[in-house]
Design a protein around this motif. Structure first.
Motif, short mmCIF file in Angstrom:
data_model
loop_
_atom_site.label_atom_id
_atom_site.label_comp_id
_atom_site.label_asym_id
_atom_site.label_seq_id
_atom_site.Cartn_x
_atom_site.Cartn_y
_atom_site.Cartn_z
N MET A 99 37.01 -4.14 -24.75
CA MET A 99 36.09 -5.05 -25.44
C MET A 99 36.23 -4.80 -26.93
O MET A 99 35.27 -4.51 -27.63
CB MET A 99 34.68 -4.69 -24.94
CG MET A 99 33.79 -5.90 -24.80
SD MET A 99 34.51 -7.13 -23.70
CE MET A 99 33.22 -8.28 -23.63
N SER A 102 29.29 -13.07 -8.42
CA SER A 102 28.18 -13.40 -9.33
C SER A 102 27.16 -14.27 -8.60
O SER A 102 25.97 -14.19 -8.86
CB SER A 102 28.69 -14.14 -10.57
OG SER A 102 29.36 -15.32 -10.18
N TRP A 107 28.86 -6.82 -12.15
CA TRP A 107 29.91 -5.87 -12.56
C TRP A 107 30.77 -5.54 -11.34
O TRP A 107 30.24 -5.24 -10.28
CB TRP A 107 29.19 -4.63 -13.06
CG TRP A 107 29.98 -3.51 -13.64
CD1 TRP A 107 31.27 -3.51 -14.08
CD2 TRP A 107 29.47 -2.18 -13.88
NE1 TRP A 107 31.60 -2.27 -14.56
CE2 TRP A 107 30.51 -1.43 -14.47
CE3 TRP A 107 28.24 -1.56 -13.69
CZ2 TRP A 107 30.35 -0.10 -14.84
CZ3 TRP A 107 28.08 -0.23 -14.05
CH2 TRP A 107 29.13 0.49 -14.62
N GLN A 150 36.21 -11.99 -15.91
CA GLN A 150 35.29 -12.14 -17.04
C GLN A 150 35.26 -13.55 -17.61
O GLN A 150 34.41 -13.89 -18.43
CB GLN A 150 35.62 -11.10 -18.13
CG GLN A 150 35.46 -9.69 -17.65
CD GLN A 150 35.41 -8.67 -18.77
OE1 GLN A 150 34.96 -7.55 -18.58
NE2 GLN A 150 35.83 -9.04 -19.95
N LYS A 190 33.82 -16.69 -21.07
CA LYS A 190 32.55 -16.25 -21.68
C LYS A 190 31.87 -15.32 -20.67
O LYS A 190 31.35 -15.77 -19.64
CB LYS A 190 31.68 -17.50 -21.94
CG LYS A 190 30.95 -17.49 -23.25
CD LYS A 190 30.43 -18.89 -23.56
CE LYS A 190 29.10 -18.77 -24.28
NZ LYS A 190 28.08 -18.05 -23.55
N LEU A 191 31.86 -14.03 -20.94
CA LEU A 191 31.37 -13.06 -19.95
C LEU A 191 29.93 -13.32 -19.58
O LEU A 191 29.52 -13.02 -18.45
CB LEU A 191 31.56 -11.64 -20.50
CG LEU A 191 31.05 -10.48 -19.66
CD1 LEU A 191 31.60 -10.53 -18.24
CD2 LEU A 191 31.41 -9.15 -20.31
N ASP A 192 29.14 -13.89 -20.47
CA ASP A 192 27.73 -14.11 -20.13
C ASP A 192 27.49 -15.47 -19.47
O ASP A 192 26.36 -15.95 -19.41
CB ASP A 192 26.84 -13.94 -21.37
CG ASP A 192 27.18 -14.93 -22.47
OD1 ASP A 192 26.56 -14.87 -23.53
OD2 ASP A 192 28.11 -15.75 -22.26
N CYS A 232 30.51 -15.30 -14.10
CA CYS A 232 31.43 -14.23 -14.51
C CYS A 232 30.80 -12.87 -14.23
O CYS A 232 29.60 -12.73 -14.18
CB CYS A 232 31.73 -14.34 -16.01
SG CYS A 232 32.60 -15.85 -16.43
N MET A 262 31.48 -8.50 -15.19
CA MET A 262 32.19 -7.58 -16.07
C MET A 262 33.25 -6.82 -15.27
O MET A 262 32.99 -6.35 -14.16
CB MET A 262 31.21 -6.59 -16.70
CG MET A 262 31.86 -5.62 -17.66
SD MET A 262 30.66 -4.70 -18.64
CE MET A 262 30.14 -3.46 -17.44
N GLY A 266 35.18 -5.05 -20.01
CA GLY A 266 33.91 -4.53 -20.51
C GLY A 266 33.66 -3.09 -20.18
O GLY A 266 32.79 -2.45 -20.75
N ARG A 316 26.37 -8.07 -23.28
CA ARG A 316 27.57 -8.91 -23.14
C ARG A 316 27.59 -9.68 -21.82
O ARG A 316 28.11 -10.77 -21.73
CB ARG A 316 28.83 -8.05 -23.25
CG ARG A 316 29.11 -7.64 -24.69
CD ARG A 316 30.21 -6.62 -24.82
NE ARG A 316 30.63 -6.47 -26.22
CZ ARG A 316 31.31 -5.41 -26.66
NH1 ARG A 316 31.63 -4.42 -25.81
NH2 ARG A 316 31.67 -5.32 -27.93
N VAL A 317 27.00 -9.08 -20.79
CA VAL A 317 26.96 -9.76 -19.49
C VAL A 317 25.88 -10.84 -19.48
O VAL A 317 25.88 -11.74 -18.65
CB VAL A 317 26.73 -8.71 -18.37
CG1 VAL A 317 26.41 -9.36 -17.04
CG2 VAL A 317 27.97 -7.83 -18.23
#
Ligand code: GLC
Length: 721
Positions: free
Chosen positions: A1, A127, A133, A173, A176-178, A182, A184, A229, A335-336
Motif C-alpha cells: 500500500m 465480501s 480481508w 482489492q 477501489k478497496l473501499d 472488494c 483487502m 493492504g 482503507r477497507v
C-alpha cells in the motif's frame, strides 16, 4: 500500500489514537478466532464478545456469513467505548463458495486476466458474505514438490510469480478497496517459506541474500506495488532468525527501505512459536521480539494481549512503537472503508444474490479449462469424439466431489461439485455408454477393485483413468517424502494397460509427481490438478475438444525425487551438462533432465516457430531491443500458445542463470494460420544484482531464447555495447 499519504485519513487516525487508552491500543493488535481453527488448537473458547466490548479485540478470523459477522461488529461499534470496527479475515485462497482451480493450477494457465477474474469473483463472494480481508495471495516461490504448500502458490519462477501476485491483488482489492465488493489482500508468507529444508513444512530455511532478493522477494514486492493492504509473516526462520522476530527483514526492509505502510499480521500462533524455535526465552520475550520486528497484529497466540501492557509499563516497549503498529491497523480499516461504514460487507441481499451464481460457475469452468496441461498425446487419442460407443472411466478420483476442491476450499462444498464422471456423462451423446469403476482407493493396499475395473475396461473403446492424490494430500502440514502416485493406483494403471485398450490418464494432484511409468506407457496424459467446483464439466470440455488445452507447467516435474532441487532458473557451472562428458553436471544412475521442464505443455494442434528476428544485433545502454518470432499453427485445431521469452547474460560480474524468464505472450492462432509475436527488451530487463546487491546492467554478449517451453527454444544473440 505504498500510496502517497492520504492526509485526511492520517489526521483521523491520529485524532483517534489520541483518544485511545494503552489497553485499547493493544486491543487493536489482537486477532481472535471464532468457530474453527486453521492451526493447532489455541485461543479458542475465550469470550470474544467480552473482549470486543472492552476494546480488547482488533480483528476476528474464520467467522463467515453476514449474520454472524454483523453480530460481532454490532458489539464493537455499539458497545465498546470508542466504537472502533473490527476487521474480519478468512482464507479465501481460490474461491469462497464457488471454488476455482487450486492456485498452482491457475498458474498453469499463465493467463493473468483469468487469474484476476478468479480473484475478483472470490472477492465478490467473500465480501458478500461479510468478510473484509482475505489471507491471500500466497506468493511463496516453491521449488520443492515435497512441500505441501507448493499447491497454494504460483510455482518456481519469480517473474511469473510476480505477475500472478499482482493479478491476484488487483482481483481481490479491485480499483477501489473501499468498494463493497472488494476485500483487502494479504501477501504471504513473508518470506522464503517455500525454501523449507527438504520440503518439510515449518522446517528451517537457509537462503543466501542473493536468492532472497532474486527469487523470494520479487513476488512480495509485486504484491506491495500492486497495493496489497497487508502481509503475513512466515512460520519459518531465515538463517536462524524466525520471521516473526526478524527486524531486519520486516522493519528495516519493508518499512524503512520499501516504505510499506500496510498491516503485518502474524501467522497462526507464530509469535508464541519463537519459543520452540529457540529464539524467544518466554512469552514476554516473544512479544518484545515480535513488536520490535514490526509484526503489528497477533493471530490467536494471546501474547500481545497478555504481555504488551507490562512491557509498556516497564518501559521496555516505547508507546511510540505501539502507536505505529496501531496506526497500521487503523489505516487498513480506513482503507477497507470500515470507518465510513462498519457494515460495508454486511448486506444479506448481496449474500443471497452473489454466491455460487451461474456466472461464477461459468467463470470457474473457464479458468479450470485454461489451467489444464496436456503432457502427452502421441497417438492423438485426444480430443475424444463424444459419439464414442463405450467409455470406461476408472479410478478413485473419477467420481470424487470433495477432492476436486483441493486444499483451502473456504466455504466451498462437495455437494456443489461436478465430478469428472458427471462431466463426461454431461458431454457425451445419448448413444455413448459410460461405464465406471473405482478400481481402488487413493491410498491403501486393497486391490479387490481391480477385477471389476478391468472387466468394464475390456468392454470399452477407450479408458479414462482418473488417478492421483487426494485433495488433502497437499496444502499446509501436508508435505510428502514421495512423489509417486499414492496407493496401488500405479498397479491399477498397469493392469488396465494389459487390456490393450487406449488409455487417457487424467491426473489430479497438488504437486509435481514422478509419473515416469505413465509417461512411457500411457497414450495420453492430461494434468488437471484440482479444478474446483466445475471440475467435471471443464475436464469434459478439454477431453472432447470444446477447449484445446493451453496450460504450461509453472513448476518442473522431476524425473526422480533424487533430483530435487531441480528448477529451470539455476546458475551456470564451469562444467555444464554434456551427455558424452563424464566430467560435467550429471548423475551416474539417472538422467539430469527433468521429466517435464518448466513451461511445458502441449496442444491438440501443432505450433511451429520461425527463427528469431532482431531489429539489431547490438544495442547501447538505454536503448530497446525489438525482437519478433512467427508462430505457425500447422495442425487441425485452433489453439492458444504461450510464447515464452528467456534471457541469458553470457558473462557478468556475478554468474547469471542459464536462462531466466523475462516475458511471455499468449496468442490464439487459428488452424493453418500464423501470428508474429513481438517483444521489446529494455536494458533494465537485463539487470541483475551485482556483488554489492545493487541492480546493474552490464555490457557484453546476451542470448535470447523464445519458444514453447524452457527447453524447446529458438536462440539469437546480441551485444550490449
Ligand atoms: C495458517 C496458515 C496461513 C493462514 C492462517 C489463517 O496456519 O499458515 O496461511 O492464512 O493460518 O488460517
Amino acid at each position: 500500500m505504498n500510496k502517497s499519504k492520504n492526509t485526511d485519513m492520517e489526521k483521523k487516525i491520529n485524532n483517534l489514537l489520541r483518544k485511545m487508552t494503552i489497553e485499547e491500543k493493544i486491543g487493536q493488535l489482537c486477532q481472535f478466532v471464532v468457530d474453527r481453527s486453521t492451526g493447532p488448537e489455541v485461543g479458542k473458547n475465550c469470550d470474544v464478545a467480552d473482549k470486543i466490548r472492552k476494546g480488547k479485540a482488533g480483528s476476528i478470523l474464520n467467522v463467515t456469513g453476514v449474520k454472524n459477522i454483523r453480530k460481532y461488529q454490532e458489539i464493537a461499534v455499539k458497545e465498546s467505548r470508542l466504537g472502533i470496527p473490527l476487521i474480519f479475515g478468512f482464507d479465501v485462497i481460490h474461491g469462497y463458495k464457488t471454488i476455482f482451480p487450486v492456485p498452482l493450477a491457475m498458474a498453469s494457465s499463465w493467463d493473468l486476466e483469468a487469474i484476476e477474474k478468479a480473484s475478483r469473483v472470490a472477492a465478490i463472494e467473500a465480501s458478500a458474505a461479510g468478510l473484509d480481508w482475505t489471507f491471500t495471495p500466497m506468493v511463496d516461490i516453491a521449488r520443492d514438490p515435497r512441500w505441501g504448500r507448493i499447491v497454494e502458490g504460483a510455482g518456481e519462477d519469480p517473474h511469473l510469480g510476480s505477475l500472478i501476485a499482482k493479478a491476484q491483488v488487483k482481483g481481490f482489492q479491485g480499483d477501489k478497496l473501499d468498494s463493497p465488493d472488494c476485500v483487502m489482500a494479504c501477501a504471504k508468507h513473508y518470506i522464503a517459506y517455500g525454501a523449507v529444508r527438504a520440503g518439510k513444512d515449518y522446517d528451517n530455511v537457509d537462503v543466501s541474500e542473493r536468492e532472497l532478493n532474486e527469487v523470494y522477494l520479487p513476488p512480495f514486492k509485486a504484491a506491495l506495488d500492486a497495493g496489497a493492504g497487508s502481509l503475513m509473516a512466515a512460520f519459518n526462520d531465515v538463517n536462524g532468525i524466525p520471521m516473526h522476530g526478524n527486524r531486519k527483514l520486516i522493519r528495516e526492509l519493508l518499512f524503512k527501505k520499501l516504505k510499506y505502510d500496510g498491516l503485518i499480521v502474524s501467522d497462526w500462533n507464530a509469535i508464541d512459536e519463537m519459543i520452540p524455535h529457540g529464539y524467544a526465552e518466554n512469552r514476554n520475550h516473544a512479544a518484545l521480539l515480535s513488536l520490535n520486528a514490526g509484526v503489528d497484529m497477533d493471530m490467536v497466540s494471546g501474547i500481545y494481549e497478555s504481555e504488551l501492557p507490562g512491557l509498556v509499563k516497564e518501559g521496555k516497549i516505547p508507546v511510540a512503537l505501539i502507536n505505529e503498529a496501531v496506526k497500521r491497523v487503523l489505516r487498513a480499516k480506513f482503507r477497507v472503508g470500515l470507518f465510513d461504514n462498519p457494515f460495508i460487507h454486511c448486506n444479506e441481499d448481496r449474500e443471497k444474490l452473489n454466491i455460487l451464481s451461474k456466472y461464477h460457475r461459468e467463470s470457474t469452468r473457464d479458468v479450470a479449462r485454461k489451467s489444464m496441461v496436456l503432457l502427452k498425446n502421441e497417438s492423438h487419442h485426444l480430443p475424444l469424439k463424444n459419439t464414442l460407443k463405450t467409455i470406461a472411466i476408472i479410478g478413485p478420483l473419477a467420481d470424487s466431489k470433495l477432492d476436486m476442491l483441493g486444499s483451502w476450499y473456504a466455504e466451498g462444498e462437495a455437494k456443489d461439485v461436478v465430478t469428472i464422471l458427471e462431466g463426461i456423462k454431461n458431454a457425451v451423446s445419448p448413444s455413448t455408454q459410460v461405464l465406471y469403476s473405482e478400481g481402488c482407493k487413493i491410498e491403501g493396499d486393497n486391490t479387490d477393485g481391480f477385477i471389476p475395473a478391468i472387466k468394464i475396461a475390456s468392454k470399452a473403446d477407450i479408458i479414462i483413468a482418473v488417478l492421483g492424490e487426494a485433495g488433502g494430500m497437499s496444502g499446509e502440514a501436508h508435505s510428502r517424502g514421495s512423489l509417486a502416485i499414492p496407493g496401488r493406483q500405479n498397479e491399477l494403471l498397469a493392469e488396465l494397460k494389459k487390456t490393450g485398450k487406449p488409455i487417457v490418464l487424467v491426473l489430479c494432484n497438488g504437486r509435481p509427481l514422478t509419473i515416469n511409468w505413465a509417461k512411457n506407457n500411457i497414450d495420453a496424459i492430461l494434468e488437471i490438478w484440482f479444478p474446483g467446483t466445475e471440475a467435471g464439466n471443464a475436464v469434459a470440455d478439454v477431453l472432447f475438444g470444446k477447449y484445446n488445452p493451453s496450460g504450461k507447467l509453472p513448476v518442473t516435474f522431476p524425473y526422480s525425487l533424487g533430483q530435487i532441487p531441480i528448477y529451470h532458473y539455476h546458475r551456470k557451472s564451469g562444467r555444464p551438462f554434456q551427455a558424452e562428458n563424464p566430467y560435467s553436471i550429471k548423475y551416474i544412475d539417472m538422467p539430469s533432465e527433468p521429466l517435464y521442464p518448466f513451461g511445458y505443455g502441449l496442444s491438440y494442434t501443432i505450433f511451429e516457430y520461425s527463427d528469431i528476428i532482431l531489429n539489431s544485433d547490438k544495442i547501447t545502454m538505454g536503448e530497446t531491443l525489438k525482437t519478433s518470432i512467427t508462430v505457425v499453427n500447422t495442425g487441425p485445431y485452433n489453439g492458444r500458445e504461450t510464447v515464452q521469452l528467456y534471457l541469458e547474460d553470457v558473462a557478468a560480474s556475478v554468474a547469471q542463470p542459464v536462462k531466466k524468464l523475462i516475458g511471455f505472450k499468449q496468442v490464439d492462432i487459428k488452424s493453418r494460420e500464423s501470428e508474429t509475436v513481438e517483444f521489446s527488451i529494455k536494458t533494465t530487463d537485463m539487470a541483475f544484482l551485482n556483488e554489492h546487491m545493487k541492480l546493474v546492467t552490464e555490457k557484453g554478449l546476451f542470448r535470447l531464447y523464445i519458444g514453447t517451453n524452457s527447453e524447446n527454444l529458438k536462440e539469437a544473440t546480441f551485444m550490449l555495447m
